[in-house]
Enzyme design. Structure first.
Site, PDB file in Angstrom:
ATOM      1  N   TYR A  14       0.809  -1.226   0.000  1.00  0.00           N
ATOM      2  CA  TYR A  14       0.000   0.000   0.000  1.00  0.00           C
ATOM      3  C   TYR A  14       0.839   1.272   0.000  1.00  0.00           C
ATOM      4  O   TYR A  14       0.290   2.370  -0.078  1.00  0.00           O
ATOM      5  CB  TYR A  14      -0.940   0.016   1.204  1.00  0.00           C
ATOM      6  CG  TYR A  14      -1.897  -1.155   1.211  1.00  0.00           C
ATOM      7  CD1 TYR A  14      -2.854  -1.301   0.225  1.00  0.00           C
ATOM      8  CD2 TYR A  14      -1.814  -2.133   2.203  1.00  0.00           C
ATOM      9  CE1 TYR A  14      -3.722  -2.379   0.224  1.00  0.00           C
ATOM     10  CE2 TYR A  14      -2.674  -3.212   2.208  1.00  0.00           C
ATOM     11  CZ  TYR A  14      -3.628  -3.332   1.216  1.00  0.00           C
ATOM     12  OH  TYR A  14      -4.484  -4.398   1.213  1.00  0.00           O
ATOM     13  N   HIS A  19      -4.582   6.097  -0.857  1.00  0.00           N
ATOM     14  CA  HIS A  19      -5.155   5.956   0.480  1.00  0.00           C
ATOM     15  C   HIS A  19      -4.110   6.158   1.588  1.00  0.00           C
ATOM     16  O   HIS A  19      -4.489   6.312   2.745  1.00  0.00           O
ATOM     17  CB  HIS A  19      -5.780   4.574   0.605  1.00  0.00           C
ATOM     18  CG  HIS A  19      -7.144   4.559   1.220  1.00  0.00           C
ATOM     19  ND1 HIS A  19      -7.954   5.667   1.359  1.00  0.00           N
ATOM     20  CD2 HIS A  19      -7.860   3.530   1.756  1.00  0.00           C
ATOM     21  CE1 HIS A  19      -9.098   5.318   1.933  1.00  0.00           C
ATOM     22  NE2 HIS A  19      -9.053   4.032   2.193  1.00  0.00           N
ATOM     23  N   TYR A  64      -5.074  -0.958   9.804  1.00  0.00           N
ATOM     24  CA  TYR A  64      -5.747  -0.830   8.519  1.00  0.00           C
ATOM     25  C   TYR A  64      -6.732   0.329   8.601  1.00  0.00           C
ATOM     26  O   TYR A  64      -7.258   0.657   9.658  1.00  0.00           O
ATOM     27  CB  TYR A  64      -6.428  -2.117   8.042  1.00  0.00           C
ATOM     28  CG  TYR A  64      -5.411  -3.156   7.617  1.00  0.00           C
ATOM     29  CD1 TYR A  64      -4.874  -3.135   6.337  1.00  0.00           C
ATOM     30  CD2 TYR A  64      -4.970  -4.113   8.513  1.00  0.00           C
ATOM     31  CE1 TYR A  64      -3.926  -4.065   5.954  1.00  0.00           C
ATOM     32  CE2 TYR A  64      -4.032  -5.047   8.139  1.00  0.00           C
ATOM     33  CZ  TYR A  64      -3.501  -5.022   6.852  1.00  0.00           C
ATOM     34  OH  TYR A  64      -2.565  -5.922   6.482  1.00  0.00           O
ATOM     35  N   ASN A  66      -9.811   0.999   7.808  1.00  0.00           N
ATOM     36  CA  ASN A  66     -11.191   0.920   8.290  1.00  0.00           C
ATOM     37  C   ASN A  66     -11.308   0.744   9.797  1.00  0.00           C
ATOM     38  O   ASN A  66     -12.413   0.797  10.339  1.00  0.00           O
ATOM     39  CB  ASN A  66     -11.940  -0.198   7.569  1.00  0.00           C
ATOM     40  CG  ASN A  66     -12.078   0.086   6.087  1.00  0.00           C
ATOM     41  OD1 ASN A  66     -11.738   1.161   5.603  1.00  0.00           O
ATOM     42  ND2 ASN A  66     -12.572  -0.888   5.356  1.00  0.00           N
ATOM     43  N   ASP A  91      -6.773  11.199   3.075  1.00  0.00           N
ATOM     44  CA  ASP A  91      -7.027  11.425   1.650  1.00  0.00           C
ATOM     45  C   ASP A  91      -8.503  11.713   1.412  1.00  0.00           C
ATOM     46  O   ASP A  91      -9.357  11.287   2.176  1.00  0.00           O
ATOM     47  CB  ASP A  91      -6.611  10.180   0.853  1.00  0.00           C
ATOM     48  CG  ASP A  91      -7.383   8.948   1.288  1.00  0.00           C
ATOM     49  OD1 ASP A  91      -8.296   8.523   0.557  1.00  0.00           O
ATOM     50  OD2 ASP A  91      -7.095   8.405   2.383  1.00  0.00           O
ATOM     51  N   ASN A 112     -14.027   5.715   5.085  1.00  0.00           N
ATOM     52  CA  ASN A 112     -14.231   4.677   6.094  1.00  0.00           C
ATOM     53  C   ASN A 112     -13.320   4.833   7.313  1.00  0.00           C
ATOM     54  O   ASN A 112     -13.729   4.513   8.426  1.00  0.00           O
ATOM     55  CB  ASN A 112     -14.066   3.290   5.478  1.00  0.00           C
ATOM     56  CG  ASN A 112     -15.234   2.934   4.582  1.00  0.00           C
ATOM     57  OD1 ASN A 112     -16.342   3.406   4.784  1.00  0.00           O
ATOM     58  ND2 ASN A 112     -14.980   2.120   3.579  1.00  0.00           N
TER      59      ASN A 112
END
Length: 192
Positions: A14, A19, A64, A66, A91, A112
């Protein structure tokens, strides 16, 4: 102390995705102000230091995106801080690449990570710095878009946005959120 939480996802796959822009803003602040992010605590990478004479904890949750609220809630509880002593950087696909907006409170806007923070804190009264990552093309699913890399023609704008967002955090710390909002949220005229 003020907690500066940049949102992102922890794994190498990632890195440099849209994100993970919040992580990159925290990295820039750490580099610019000599704050080492050298502790693994609270399911996060963290570092204490000073920005403009103000004590800060730079935070990159590793839960993470979320589940970011779990980490942020635990850090605030540990340090006995209120949400008013928190700045979240993340973001936003509703803004053009590199645009920056500052708010003192408000909803999640479909993000989220922010939804989870709002849920776990039970309030929206904390500062946030949103960094534009560009609007999702119609052909893509939102999750695929936010987890994608920036195109080469977007990189300069993204780097400028990360720099502006770091400056916005510095302004919040030194002058307050209202000052930062007036500076970064204004619409530029045709001659500017």
């Amino acid at each position: 102390m003020t907690i500066i939480a940049g949102l992102g996802n922890p794994e190498k796959e990632y890195k440099n995705t849209r994100h993970n822009t919040g992580f990159e803003v925290v990295n820039k602040l750490a580099c610019d102000h000599g704050v080492p992010i050298n502790r693994a605590k609270f399911r996060a990478f963290a570092g204490e230091g000073f920005i403009g004479g103000k004590k800060v904890l730079l935070l990159k949750p590793q839960t993470y995106m979320n589940l970011s609220g779990e980490c942020v809630r635990d850090v605030l509880a540990w340090y006995r801080l209120t949400p008013g002593e928190l700045v979240v950087v993340y973001d936003d696909c509703a803004l053009p690449v590199g645009d920056v907006r500052v708010r003192k409170q408000g909803g999640a806007g479909g993000h989220n990570g922010m939804k989870n923070i709002l849920y776990h804190l039970g309030t929206d009264e904390f500062a946030r710095v949103r960094v534009g990552i560009g609007e999702k093309p119609e052909r893509l699913v939102l999750a695929d878009y936010v987890l994608s890399q920036f195109r080469k023609d977007e990189l300069d704008g993204w780097i400028a946005g990360v720099t502006k967002a770091a400056e916005a955090v510095e302004d919040i710390l030194s002058q307050g959120a209202d000052f930062a909002m007036n500076k970064f949220n204004r619409k530029l005229g045709a001659n500017e």
